[in-house]
Write an enzyme that holds these catalytic residues in place. Structure first.
Site, mmCIF file in Angstrom:
data_model
loop_
_atom_site.group_PDB
_atom_site.id
_atom_site.type_symbol
_atom_site.label_atom_id
_atom_site.label_comp_id
_atom_site.label_asym_id
_atom_site.label_seq_id
_atom_site.Cartn_x
_atom_site.Cartn_y
_atom_site.Cartn_z
ATOM 1 N N CYS A 18 26.076 96.358 61.753
ATOM 2 C CA CYS A 18 26.753 95.628 60.689
ATOM 3 C C CYS A 18 28.244 95.884 60.790
ATOM 4 C CB CYS A 18 26.228 96.097 59.335
ATOM 5 S SG CYS A 18 27.064 95.355 57.938
ATOM 6 N N HIS A 31 40.689 95.843 48.545
ATOM 7 C CA HIS A 31 39.872 95.019 47.653
ATOM 8 C C HIS A 31 40.039 93.538 47.977
ATOM 9 C CE1 HIS A 31 40.778 98.452 44.552
ATOM 10 N NE2 HIS A 31 40.034 98.860 45.551
#
Length: 748
Positions: A679, A366
């Site tokens: 990406c 995160h």
């Protein structure tokens, strides 16, 4: 007997306190301490070994061994009984040291006549400082009370070391703590370079007085502090949202059980009776338990370290009167230092931070996701940084190399600042290209898009010259909350994203959770290999309510505007068909409700698994666009976990085998006339980006800061000529086309 032991221990600790308060050099203090410990315990020998570096212990003082061995005898971590104590964090108690496994005889010390050995670690909350040893000529086992008493003394020595008691003017005294330059090699979580000052996420509580003068008073302080802690924890648990999954409640209840542990309180009471202050008792038990839990094989037990540390730190702040706020002011150009940190906490700091350094973390954590969104460099796995750094220390981050320079020397700092200045100068040059297309000298144009995940990212859309958002990570809005966002909240956010994009396309990737991205309110899955487990679209298709709510929010946010939806981690055509069908059902439902609709809906997939390159032609014909998820595709293609530092750097994106996989994907998309993009981190690396363009990929999505360098290089060269260079290199049998491409660029 116990009362006498307690009395002897308190007398010894009071003597150590007097030594700490008295004038004198570090070596003088060490010599006095060994003398008094040996005298108090009735042993012929007492020795103190301290770490000179992370792997080397040095005999720094002794009573009873040969004085000439001081500062000459050294052991590696794990070597001999002393090294074993240091490595394991546990005491060694034996009546016959030479018979112990791993015993190392050190003839220069003259210790061969002292078979009885007791060694205890000198440690402080996960920081190994040294080993305290007593020895006897009589072969005997030390009692449990003696072991415990020596551990208490070792705790005071640890605090004295932290307070700088063993620094001095003598050449042989210990080097000053937190003074010397230190280079720490970690791993790259987010590229970039930064210079600034340390800002500790959880500042260390410095215990000014480790020895308690009045045990009754210290016990009263401890009981009062524990009651306040328990009250705080009880209130926190009661106020928490316990709805939904029962596991959330179970985690908090486990935390509360730690706070109410009678055995934890009893051990701290025993420490105080032996002479420690309340604060030192808390930290001693924290250090002892941490040493044991770190060695545990069970990952659940190791995870309890976070609960233990949090409770202990809360109690220490209560006892020292610091509370949560220490009163320290954040320095200019703050660089956050922490063991680990959650996404919400990191976002609270926001763009004030110039960089982040973590002892733990992972490239897909995160914190890493938020750091990329904030465009600040991140170093992970920076060992010992939280124990070595102090608030305000100068620090340099080299995110490209994964290196931290703490308190750097002047020459290092100057070279580093020159590097930052050159990068800033280059960015100024790239700014002049902002409105120009990424067109090679051969006329080939590449579309450059940016990745995003926060509203704060969107100003970069215009400033970077990006032609749109090739990946909007919708999971960040879920990760920073302790509950599932409401549909109206999400619809409002997506509306603002599209408003800020000002007509440029935004590819919204639906919720990509699981693996290392676990929501705080989601039941954690105990999976042996979570990266290949229940994650992304697999979660969405199993937990349909959340995915449907997100699709409804996207539809409502895109009124009279194009909507681009991208499903992550598709491994089989049936998954894409199910997700596509769900989207169309929500579109039909919104129409029936009379809601205004998007002007156009484009649906695509992230190609992140090799299996999808072999999908039926019908899959590619169903897609309006396909985006290669380079980070996952590479780790699955090479079977190299990108969280594993031992293997992730071994495999090159420009390996001919991986390029062959990309060519197959390009051919499949061209056959179905479906637009293809790449990406991932590699898209923002200029050489890789050039190679992707030469292979035939016409859209690249990257972090905003990478667009300038990539565009600058594309505009300098012929994409068509580069394709020939790559083909010739592959025909020659190279293991990577990186070298030939770099050599060709040098000639341009």
């Amino acid at each position: 007997m116990q009362d006498r032991t307690d009395s002897d221990s308190r007398k010894l600790l009071r003597r150590l306190k007097e030594i700490l308060a008295a004038a004198g050099g570090g070596q003088d203090r060490l010599d006095q301490i060994t003398h008094h410990i040996a005298d108090s315990m009735g042993t012929e020998v007492c020795s103190i070994y301290l770490f000179r570096d992370a792997e080397t212990l040095e005999l720094c003082a002794t009573e009873g061994l040969r004085p000439e061995a001081v500062h000459q005898t050294r052991l590696r971590l794990g070597e001999g009984l002393v090294g074993r104590v240091a490595r394991t964090g546990r005491h060694v108690n034996t009546a016959n040291a030479p018979a112990e496994p791993g015993f190392r005889f050190m003839p220069e010390t003259g210790e061969e006549v002292f078979p009885a050995f007791l060694g205890v670690p000198i440690q402080r909350v996960g920081e190994r400082l040294g080993v305290l040893v007593v020895q006897c000529a009589t072969a005997r086992q030390f009692s449990d009370d003696e072991v415990y008493g020596l551990e208490v003394v070792a705790m005071v020595l640890a605090e004295m070391t932290e307070l700088g008691a063993f620094q001095g003017s003598q050449a042989d005294s210990m080097p000053p703590a937190h003074r010397f330059p230190l280079m720490i090699r970690g791993a790259t979580g987010q590229e970039g370079a930064a210079e600034g000052r340390v800002w500790l996420h959880e500042p260390r509580v410095v215990i000014a007085n480790p020895v308690g003068d009045d045990p009754d008073k210290e016990l009263a302080r401890l009981h009062e502090g524990v009651e306040r802690l328990r009250s705080t924890v009880d209130s926190m648990v009661a106020a928490a949202d316990m709805g939904g999954d029962g596991d959330h409640a179970a985690v908090l209840e486990t935390y509360r059980m730690f706070a109410h542990s009678r055995s934890w309180l009893k051990r701290m009471e025993e420490d105080i009776r032996l002479g420690l202050s309340a604060e030192a008792a808390v930290e001693k038990e924290q250090s002892t338990a941490r040493a044991r839990l770190e060695m545990a094989a069970d990952p659940y037990l190791r995870d309890r370290l976070h609960d233990l540390d949090d409770l202990s730190n809360r109690l220490l702040r209560i006892l020292t009167g610091q509370g949560v706020d220490t009163g320290a002011e954040m320095p200019d150009r703050p660089i956050l230092v922490a063991r680990n940190i959650g996404p919400a906490e990191l976002l609270e700091y926001g763009r004030r931070l110039k960089g982040v350094i973590l002892e733990e973390g992972s490239v897909g954590s995160h914190a890493a996701i938020v750091a990329r969104a904030l465009a600040i460099p991140l170093i992970i796995h920076a060992g010992r940084i939280t124990t070595e750094a102090l608030n305000g220390d100068p620090v340099l981050i080299d995110g490209d190399q994964g290196i931290v320079h703490l308190r750097p020397e002047e020459s290092v700092a100057k070279a580093f600042l020159d590097k930052i200045a050159m990068q800033a100068e280059a960015q100024d040059r790239y700014a002049s290209l902002r409105s120009l297309p990424a067109t090679g000298t051969c006329g080939t144009t590449i579309q450059l898009y940016m990745n995003a995940g926060l509203m704060a990212d969107l100003p970069s859309l215009e400033g970077s010259g990006a032609e749109g958002v090739g990946l909007f990570r919708t999971e960040l809005q879920f990760l920073i909350r302790n509950h599932v966002p409401r549909r109206a909240e999400l619809a409002g956010l997506y509306t603002r994203v599209l408003d800020n994009a000002q007509g440029k396309p935004v590819m919204f990737r639906t919720l990509d959770i699981g693996s290392d991205k676990v929501l705080p309110y989601m039941k954690p899955q105990d999976e042996p290999n979570p990266a290949m487990g229940w994650r992304a679209i697999r979660v969405g298709l199993d937990k349909r309510g959340v995915l449907r709510m997100q699709l409804q929010a996207l539809i409502r946010a895109s009124v009279r505007r194009p909507l681009h939806v991208m499903f992550p981690f598709i491994a089989d055509i049936t998954e894409y068909e199910a997700a596509y069908r769900m989207l169309m059902e929500e579109v039909a439902r919104e129409k029936r409700l009379g809601h205004q609709m998007p002007s156009d809906i484009r649906v695509g997939a992230m190609l992140e698994t090799p299996s999808l390159a072999f999908a039926p032609r019908r899959f590619f014909e169903m897609c309006d666009f396909v985006s290669i998820g380079g980070n996952d595709l590479k780790q699955f293609f090479f079977a190299a976990d990108r969280e594993n530092e031992r293997v992730r750097r071994r495999y090159d994106t420009l390996n001919p085998s991986f390029l062959a996989m990309l060519r197959q994907i390009i051919a499949r998309c061209e056959e179905a006339r479906v637009p293809l993009s790449f990406c991932g981190e590699d898209a923002g690396r200029p050489i890789e980006a050039l190679v992707f363009a030469a292979l035939g990929i016409r859209r690249l999505s990257m972090r905003p800061a990478s667009i300038g360098p990539v565009k600058h290089l594309i505009r300098r060269v012929s994409i068509i000529e580069l394709r020939q260079v790559i083909e010739e290199a592959e025909a020659a049998g190279v293991n990577s086309v990186r070298g030939p491409v770099a050599a060709w660029l040098a000639r341009q």
